[in-house]
Scaffold this motif. Structure first.
Motif, PDB file in Angstrom:
ATOM      1  N   GLY A  54     -32.904 -61.618  11.647  1.00  0.00           N
ATOM      2  CA  GLY A  54     -33.889 -62.469  12.100  1.00  0.00           C
ATOM      3  C   GLY A  54     -35.128 -61.654  12.205  1.00  0.00           C
ATOM      4  N   LEU A  55     -36.255 -62.040  12.562  1.00  0.00           N
ATOM      5  CA  LEU A  55     -37.618 -61.722  12.320  1.00  0.00           C
ATOM      6  C   LEU A  55     -37.673 -60.187  12.889  1.00  0.00           C
ATOM      7  N   LEU A  56     -36.936 -59.958  14.155  1.00  0.00           N
ATOM      8  CA  LEU A  56     -37.076 -58.656  14.888  1.00  0.00           C
ATOM      9  C   LEU A  56     -36.356 -57.682  13.689  1.00  0.00           C
ATOM     10  N   GLU A  57     -35.090 -57.936  13.406  1.00  0.00           N
ATOM     11  CA  GLU A  57     -34.252 -57.185  12.412  1.00  0.00           C
ATOM     12  C   GLU A  57     -34.938 -56.971  11.382  1.00  0.00           C
ATOM     13  N   GLY A  58     -35.827 -57.930  10.688  1.00  0.00           N
ATOM     14  CA  GLY A  58     -36.646 -57.788   9.564  1.00  0.00           C
ATOM     15  C   GLY A  58     -37.652 -56.436   9.743  1.00  0.00           C
ATOM     16  N   VAL A  59     -38.324 -56.854  10.688  1.00  0.00           N
ATOM     17  CA  VAL A  59     -39.538 -55.906  11.099  1.00  0.00           C
ATOM     18  C   VAL A  59     -38.782 -54.413  11.525  1.00  0.00           C
ATOM     19  N   ALA A  60     -37.732 -54.376  11.843  1.00  0.00           N
ATOM     20  CA  ALA A  60     -37.022 -53.198  12.349  1.00  0.00           C
ATOM     21  C   ALA A  60     -36.632 -52.525  10.830  1.00  0.00           C
ATOM     22  N   ILE A  61     -36.253 -53.366   9.751  1.00  0.00           N
ATOM     23  CA  ILE A  61     -35.942 -52.736   8.562  1.00  0.00           C
ATOM     24  C   ILE A  61     -37.138 -52.219   7.895  1.00  0.00           C
ATOM     25  N   ILE A  62     -38.031 -52.865   8.073  1.00  0.00           N
ATOM     26  CA  ILE A  62     -39.234 -52.408   7.383  1.00  0.00           C
ATOM     27  C   ILE A  62     -39.782 -51.043   7.869  1.00  0.00           C
ATOM     28  N   LEU A  63     -39.918 -51.209   9.185  1.00  0.00           N
ATOM     29  CA  LEU A  63     -40.581 -50.171  10.144  1.00  0.00           C
ATOM     30  C   LEU A  63     -39.272 -49.058   9.992  1.00  0.00           C
ATOM     31  N   GLY A  64     -38.270 -49.273  10.036  1.00  0.00           N
ATOM     32  CA  GLY A  64     -37.042 -48.238   9.857  1.00  0.00           C
ATOM     33  C   GLY A  64     -37.459 -47.386   8.943  1.00  0.00           C
ATOM     34  N   GLN A 201     -30.765 -50.061  14.695  1.00  0.00           N
ATOM     35  CA  GLN A 201     -32.292 -49.964  14.155  1.00  0.00           C
ATOM     36  C   GLN A 201     -33.284 -50.574  15.187  1.00  0.00           C
ATOM     37  N   ASN A 202     -32.988 -51.586  15.906  1.00  0.00           N
ATOM     38  CA  ASN A 202     -33.977 -52.081  16.761  1.00  0.00           C
ATOM     39  C   ASN A 202     -34.385 -51.179  17.742  1.00  0.00           C
ATOM     40  N   VAL A 203     -33.316 -50.400  18.187  1.00  0.00           N
ATOM     41  CA  VAL A 203     -33.559 -49.129  19.255  1.00  0.00           C
ATOM     42  C   VAL A 203     -34.243 -48.151  18.564  1.00  0.00           C
ATOM     43  N   ILE A 204     -33.970 -47.749  17.394  1.00  0.00           N
ATOM     44  CA  ILE A 204     -34.508 -46.383  16.491  1.00  0.00           C
ATOM     45  C   ILE A 204     -35.865 -47.071  16.304  1.00  0.00           C
ATOM     46  N   MET A 205     -36.156 -48.151  15.986  1.00  0.00           N
ATOM     47  CA  MET A 205     -37.587 -48.573  15.622  1.00  0.00           C
ATOM     48  C   MET A 205     -38.481 -48.201  16.885  1.00  0.00           C
ATOM     49  N   PHE A 206     -38.208 -48.579  17.947  1.00  0.00           N
ATOM     50  CA  PHE A 206     -38.887 -48.377  18.925  1.00  0.00           C
ATOM     51  C   PHE A 206     -39.186 -46.833  19.369  1.00  0.00           C
ATOM     52  N   THR A 207     -37.985 -46.013  19.098  1.00  0.00           N
ATOM     53  CA  THR A 207     -37.926 -44.659  19.465  1.00  0.00           C
ATOM     54  C   THR A 207     -39.015 -43.936  18.422  1.00  0.00           C
ATOM     55  N   LYS A 208     -38.930 -44.536  17.205  1.00  0.00           N
ATOM     56  CA  LYS A 208     -40.049 -43.826  16.251  1.00  0.00           C
ATOM     57  C   LYS A 208     -41.289 -44.275  16.506  1.00  0.00           C
ATOM     58  N   ILE A 209     -41.577 -45.382  16.850  1.00  0.00           N
ATOM     59  CA  ILE A 209     -43.078 -45.830  17.279  1.00  0.00           C
ATOM     60  C   ILE A 209     -43.385 -45.079  18.595  1.00  0.00           C
ATOM     61  N   ALA A 210     -42.396 -45.016  19.432  1.00  0.00           N
ATOM     62  CA  ALA A 210     -42.523 -43.864  20.742  1.00  0.00           C
ATOM     63  C   ALA A 210     -43.135 -42.406  20.358  1.00  0.00           C
ATOM     64  N   ALA A 211     -42.311 -42.043  19.248  1.00  0.00           N
ATOM     65  CA  ALA A 211     -42.873 -40.599  18.864  1.00  0.00           C
ATOM     66  C   ALA A 211     -44.256 -40.538  18.278  1.00  0.00           C
ATOM     67  N   LEU A 212     -44.590 -41.768  17.524  1.00  0.00           N
ATOM     68  CA  LEU A 212     -46.027 -41.452  17.043  1.00  0.00           C
ATOM     69  C   LEU A 212     -46.900 -41.862  17.992  1.00  0.00           C
ATOM     70  N   VAL A 213     -46.711 -42.645  18.997  1.00  0.00           N
ATOM     71  CA  VAL A 213     -47.627 -43.079  20.124  1.00  0.00           C
ATOM     72  C   VAL A 213     -47.843 -41.857  21.011  1.00  0.00           C
ATOM     73  N   SER A 336     -36.001 -40.255  13.754  1.00  0.00           N
ATOM     74  CA  SER A 336     -36.588 -40.966  12.710  1.00  0.00           C
ATOM     75  C   SER A 336     -35.851 -41.144  11.171  1.00  0.00           C
ATOM     76  N   ALA A 337     -35.551 -39.669  10.981  1.00  0.00           N
ATOM     77  CA  ALA A 337     -34.887 -39.555   9.851  1.00  0.00           C
ATOM     78  C   ALA A 337     -33.536 -40.341   9.689  1.00  0.00           C
ATOM     79  N   LEU A 338     -32.506 -40.242  10.928  1.00  0.00           N
ATOM     80  CA  LEU A 338     -31.272 -40.788  11.020  1.00  0.00           C
ATOM     81  C   LEU A 338     -31.708 -42.494  10.812  1.00  0.00           C
ATOM     82  N   GLY A 339     -32.705 -43.093  11.414  1.00  0.00           N
ATOM     83  CA  GLY A 339     -33.019 -44.465  11.243  1.00  0.00           C
ATOM     84  C   GLY A 339     -33.321 -44.928   9.930  1.00  0.00           C
ATOM     85  N   ALA A 340     -34.198 -44.119   9.078  1.00  0.00           N
ATOM     86  CA  ALA A 340     -34.488 -44.171   7.823  1.00  0.00           C
ATOM     87  C   ALA A 340     -33.415 -44.264   6.998  1.00  0.00           C
TER      88      ALA A 340
END
Length: 442
Positions: A54-64, A201-213, A336-340
């Motif tokens: 879905g949309l969330l998974e699509g965003v997670a793939i791009i950000l991931g 991927q959804n969980v890791i996406m938010f973890t990556k964003i949290a690291a940068l935030v 981040s590297a694991l998710g990517a």
């Protein structure tokens, strides 16, 4: 497997060719019914990959894939070439704008040609078999497995680093073994547990964003405390040589790499005419804003010479300002590297699958698992090549060569937009990149 999956009438694990050869009979359904049910069927009774993103998974793939390890190390490459804070930030903004333009072109291509395979599918449709064949083999044999190997080694190095303090060097064999195990494990997950992988991927996406935030917040607090010395003369001694500016620009673009990877999985995206452009419009501005703010945080805490001397900008940043909490940064970089790596394994296997379906790769790679609806042979093939790349002594040479070729083929894909406008003016285009008018939001 979840109850909503189609059950195989034969064994639990059967591989079928896309043509449906030796396939069990599947009851035909209308396209509307198949879309609602997320069925893996097709109107020709062939087994296809399931629409489960879905949309969330699509965003997670791009950000991931974009939020890999690049932003935690590549700012050094930019500042080293331009030697000025202001010029460095301008480079990061321009890289984001260029990536957005490219993503819009790919959104037009992805909705006009809703096939998996990304660049390969578009080059094949526009320019024919030979250019697509050359792109596919370059991708599959060089830059895809090389990228997987680099991401695996990056993850391994950050995981093992805490166990080798006091200047001790991590044994090469330890890095290679952990990277190989990681690649195999993620390939297994992507082969049999797609739902688990996408949720991860959804969980890791938010973890990556949290690291940068976290980096942005720490840097912002540091600046609010009056530490603005590094921004007082932002363009002083700025480099003007076009060659060095180009190298800096390339370093920035490297961190944005991955914005086109959702196009590799268009056939698995629910309602791609809406979700593909929406995922791009959400992801790319978010990435650009976070990257610019993260670089401001880096530049506020670290001087240009300190950044140039560092081999891991984020780790140096944490050690200087975060005190006893500095160990959080290596953990987040490893995640981040694991998710990517997981996203890259997932998406690149689809390109291999589509190439085999068109006869450009061995036919065995076009088989799909009836149980999990994933291109199992393609995943295993790329896993093997990635492990082989781990034994190459200098993978950075391969990255340099493959990146040049990859950039050329991306430009070739983007040129397909203009080609189709000229050759197929009546082609259905749910989105036109030039007008920026999305029927998907109507």
């Amino acid at each position: 497997m979840p109850s909503d999956d189609l059950q195989s009438p034969t064994s639990e694990m059967v591989l079928l060719t896309p043509s449906g050869e030796n396939a069990p009979k599947i009851t035909s359904a209308t396209p509307a019914e198949k879309e609602r049910e997320g069925s893996a069927e097709s109107n020709t009774s062939r087994v296809a990959m399931k629409k489960q993103l879905g949309l969330l998974e699509g965003v997670a793939i791009i950000l991931g894939i974009i939020f890999g390890s690049g932003i935690f190390v590549s700012p050094k490459g930019v500042i080293r070439e331009v030697e000025a804070v202001g010029t460095s930030l301008i480079i990061w903004v321009l890289c984001g704008l260029l990536s957005m333009i490219g993503a819009l072109c790919y959104a037009e291509l992805g909705t006009a040609i809703p096939k998996s395979g990304g660049d390969y599918a578009y080059i094949y449709e526009a320019y024919g078999s030979l250019p697509a064949f050359l792109y596919l083999w370059d991708a599959m044999m060089i830059f895809v497995p090389t990228t997987n190997a680099i991401m695996g080694l990056t993850f391994a190095s950050y995981v093992l680093q805490p166990f080798f303090n006091d200047g001790c060097e991590i044994p090469k064999i330890a890095l290679q073994l952990l990277a190989a195990v990681t690649i195999c494990f993620l390939t297994y997950l992507n082969s049999y547990y797609m739902k688990i992988t996408t949720k991860m991927q959804n969980v890791i996406m938010f973890t990556k964003i949290a690291a940068l935030v976290l980096i942005i917040i720490v840097g912002s607090v540091y600046m609010l405390m009056g530490n603005m010395e590094n921004f007082q003369q932002p363009f002083e001694n700025s480099e003007t040589d076009p060659g060095k500016l180009s190298v800096a620009f390339y370093s920035g673009i490297f961190s944005y790499a991955g914005w086109n990877y959702l196009n590799f999985m268009t056939e698995e995206l629910r309602d791609p005419y809406r979700n593909l452009p929406r995922a791009i419009y959400i992801s790319l501005p978010l990435v650009t804003g976070i990257y610019v703010l993260a670089n401001m945080a880096y530049l506020a805490v670290l001087s240009a010479p300190e950044m140039i001397a560092s081999n891991a900008i984020a780790v140096t940043f944490g050690n200087k300002i975060m005190g006893s909490f500095a160990h959080i940064i290596p953990i987040m970089v490893a995640i981040s590297a694991l998710g990517a790596l997981s996203v890259h394994i997932m998406t690149s296997s689809r390109m291999c699958f589509v190439g085999a379906r068109n006869g450009h790769m061995p036919s065995i790679l076009s088989h799909i698992s009836v149980k999990s609806y994933t291109p199992l042979p393609s995943l295993a093939f790329l896993c093997l090549l990635s492990i082989i790349m781990l034994v190459v002594s200098d993978v950075y040479v391969l990255i340099t060569y493959s990146s040049i070729v990859e950039s050329f083929f991306i430009m070739l894909s983007v040129s397909a937009v203009l080609y189709f406008r000229y050759k197929r003016p009546n082609m259905e285009r749910p989105i036109k990149a030039s007008s920026l008018q999305f029927e998907t939001f109507a």
